[in-house]
Design a protein around this motif. Structure first.
Motif, short mmCIF file in Angstrom:
data_model
loop_
_atom_site.label_atom_id
_atom_site.label_comp_id
_atom_site.label_asym_id
_atom_site.label_seq_id
_atom_site.Cartn_x
_atom_site.Cartn_y
_atom_site.Cartn_z
N ALA A 176 -20.51 31.34 -31.74
CA ALA A 176 -21.85 30.74 -31.74
C ALA A 176 -22.82 31.58 -30.93
O ALA A 176 -23.97 31.78 -31.34
N ILE A 177 -22.37 32.09 -29.79
CA ILE A 177 -23.25 32.91 -28.96
C ILE A 177 -23.56 34.24 -29.65
O ILE A 177 -24.71 34.69 -29.68
N SER A 178 -22.55 34.84 -30.25
CA SER A 178 -22.75 36.12 -30.95
C SER A 178 -23.72 35.96 -32.12
O SER A 178 -24.55 36.84 -32.38
N GLY A 179 -23.61 34.83 -32.82
CA GLY A 179 -24.46 34.60 -33.98
C GLY A 179 -25.75 33.89 -33.68
O GLY A 179 -26.56 33.64 -34.59
N ARG A 180 -25.97 33.53 -32.38
CA ARG A 180 -27.16 32.78 -31.96
C ARG A 180 -27.32 31.51 -32.79
O ARG A 180 -28.39 31.20 -33.33
N THR A 181 -26.22 30.78 -32.93
CA THR A 181 -26.25 29.49 -33.61
C THR A 181 -25.85 28.40 -32.62
O THR A 181 -25.21 28.68 -31.61
N SER A 220 -22.06 22.51 -43.54
CA SER A 220 -20.93 23.14 -42.87
C SER A 220 -20.89 24.64 -43.05
O SER A 220 -20.23 25.35 -42.31
N THR A 221 -21.59 25.17 -44.07
CA THR A 221 -21.54 26.61 -44.30
C THR A 221 -22.71 27.33 -43.68
O THR A 221 -22.76 28.55 -43.66
N THR A 222 -23.71 26.60 -43.21
CA THR A 222 -24.89 27.22 -42.62
C THR A 222 -25.13 26.66 -41.23
O THR A 222 -25.72 25.59 -41.10
N PRO A 223 -24.69 27.35 -40.17
CA PRO A 223 -24.90 26.86 -38.82
C PRO A 223 -26.37 26.75 -38.48
O PRO A 223 -27.22 27.45 -39.04
N THR A 224 -26.68 25.86 -37.56
CA THR A 224 -28.06 25.69 -37.10
C THR A 224 -28.52 26.94 -36.35
O THR A 224 -27.94 27.33 -35.36
N GLU A 225 -29.59 27.58 -36.84
CA GLU A 225 -30.11 28.76 -36.16
C GLU A 225 -30.99 28.31 -34.99
O GLU A 225 -31.74 27.34 -35.09
N LEU A 226 -30.93 29.08 -33.92
CA LEU A 226 -31.72 28.74 -32.73
C LEU A 226 -33.12 29.28 -32.86
O LEU A 226 -33.37 30.30 -33.51
N SER A 227 -34.04 28.62 -32.16
CA SER A 227 -35.45 28.99 -32.27
C SER A 227 -35.85 30.11 -31.34
O SER A 227 -36.95 30.61 -31.41
N ILE A 228 -34.95 30.44 -30.39
CA ILE A 228 -35.28 31.49 -29.43
C ILE A 228 -34.47 32.74 -29.76
O ILE A 228 -33.25 32.75 -29.59
N PRO A 229 -35.09 33.84 -30.24
CA PRO A 229 -34.32 35.05 -30.52
C PRO A 229 -33.93 35.75 -29.23
O PRO A 229 -34.65 35.69 -28.25
N ARG A 230 -32.78 36.40 -29.25
CA ARG A 230 -32.34 37.16 -28.08
C ARG A 230 -31.95 38.57 -28.49
O ARG A 230 -31.38 38.76 -29.54
#
Length: 270
Positions: free
Chosen positions: A30-35, A260-270
């Motif tokens: 999740a951290i690697s994919g920012r999800t 289930s196939t599309t994780p929630t993307e975060l609004s803050i890019p890193r």
């Protein structure tokens, strides 16, 4: 990469059949994919409360993955033929994720406990994981009216992981309300784990843990405060297990089914 495994259906909940190592790996992904990975853990007491506590129930249903924190839940899963591989205790996952943060130089935010306990926790973390990046800390004594400001502070700090050492159901409600606004990949409510890691309270020895008797060890430490609570919740859990054997509870409905196939993307890019 963590292989997908069929969720188990227990007491109206979807519970992930993950080991501790797999749960940590899922967080790393999740951290690697920012999800977003909002982690919930359940034990006998929470399951007993779900039937009457609507806020707790709705907050738990917001989680992206739910794990069995109580050994009694693991035993019940096997009786109900929905077997879980092992107990994933909240504090074990907390420590496993701190190991990951230390190893990969990830930012951590600690939210919860009394100010003096939080200070002790910061010292304990610095000693055990030297150099671990604390993106921010805040004690858990804030009002409902202050919750939005606390959420804004966390979002501004941009941590990779958020740990909440706050009691149930306050931590579940906070995460259920603000998780999508925080921009934090991994969020985990760890309850009293702050007190344990800070050295304020003692955790049950391994033997007690394996026997599913951590609750009894806590009662021995604080008998006047805890004996009635555990008696009531344990009896309620046994009653629910009996009902589950006869007629399994349908899944509690979610307000919106996640993809289930599309994780929630975060609004803050890193």
């Amino acid at each position: 990469m963590t292989e997908p495994r069929a969720e188990r259906y227990l007491f109206g909940l979807r519970i992930a059949p993950l080991t501790l190592a797999q749960a940590v790996e899922r967080a790393d992904e999740a951290i690697s994919g920012r999800t977003r990975l909002l982690v919930a853990v359940v034990n006998a007491a929470k399951i007993a409360k779900l039937t009457t506590d609507t806020l707790l129930r709705e907050s738990l249903l917001e989680a992206d993955v739910t794990l069995a924190d109580g050994q009694s839940v693991v035993w019940a899963s096997r009786i109900l033929r929905q077997p879980l591989p092992e107990r994933v205790a909240g504090i074990d996952l907390f420590e496993g994720l701190l190991d990951l943060a230390h190893r990969k130089h990830l930012g951590v935010y600690l939210l919860g406990a009394r100010p003096e306990v939080l200070a002790q926790l910061e010292r304990a973390v610095a000693e055990r994981w030297p150099g671990l990046e604390l993106s921010g800390t805040r004690d858990g004594y804030f009002t409902d009216a202050q919750s939005a400001d606390v959420a804004a502070e966390i979002r501004e700090a941009q941590p990779d992981m958020l740990f909440l050492g706050i009691t149930t159901p306050k931590k579940e409600i906070f995460l259920g309300t603000y998780a999508d606004e925080l921009g934090v990949p991994v969020m985990h409510g760890v309850g009293g784990s702050f007190d344990v890691l800070a050295g304020v309270t003692r955790r049950a020895p391994r033997g007690w843990q394996r026997l599913g008797m951590e609750w009894a060890y806590r009662v021995l430490q604080e008998p006047r405060r805890l004996w009635r609570r555990y008696l009531v919740t344990n009896l309620a859990f046994l009653a629910l297990l009996t009902k589950e054997l006869v007629r399994p509870r349908p899944l509690y409905p979610r307000s919106a089914e996640p993809n289930s196939t599309t994780p929630t993307e975060l609004s803050i890019p890193r």
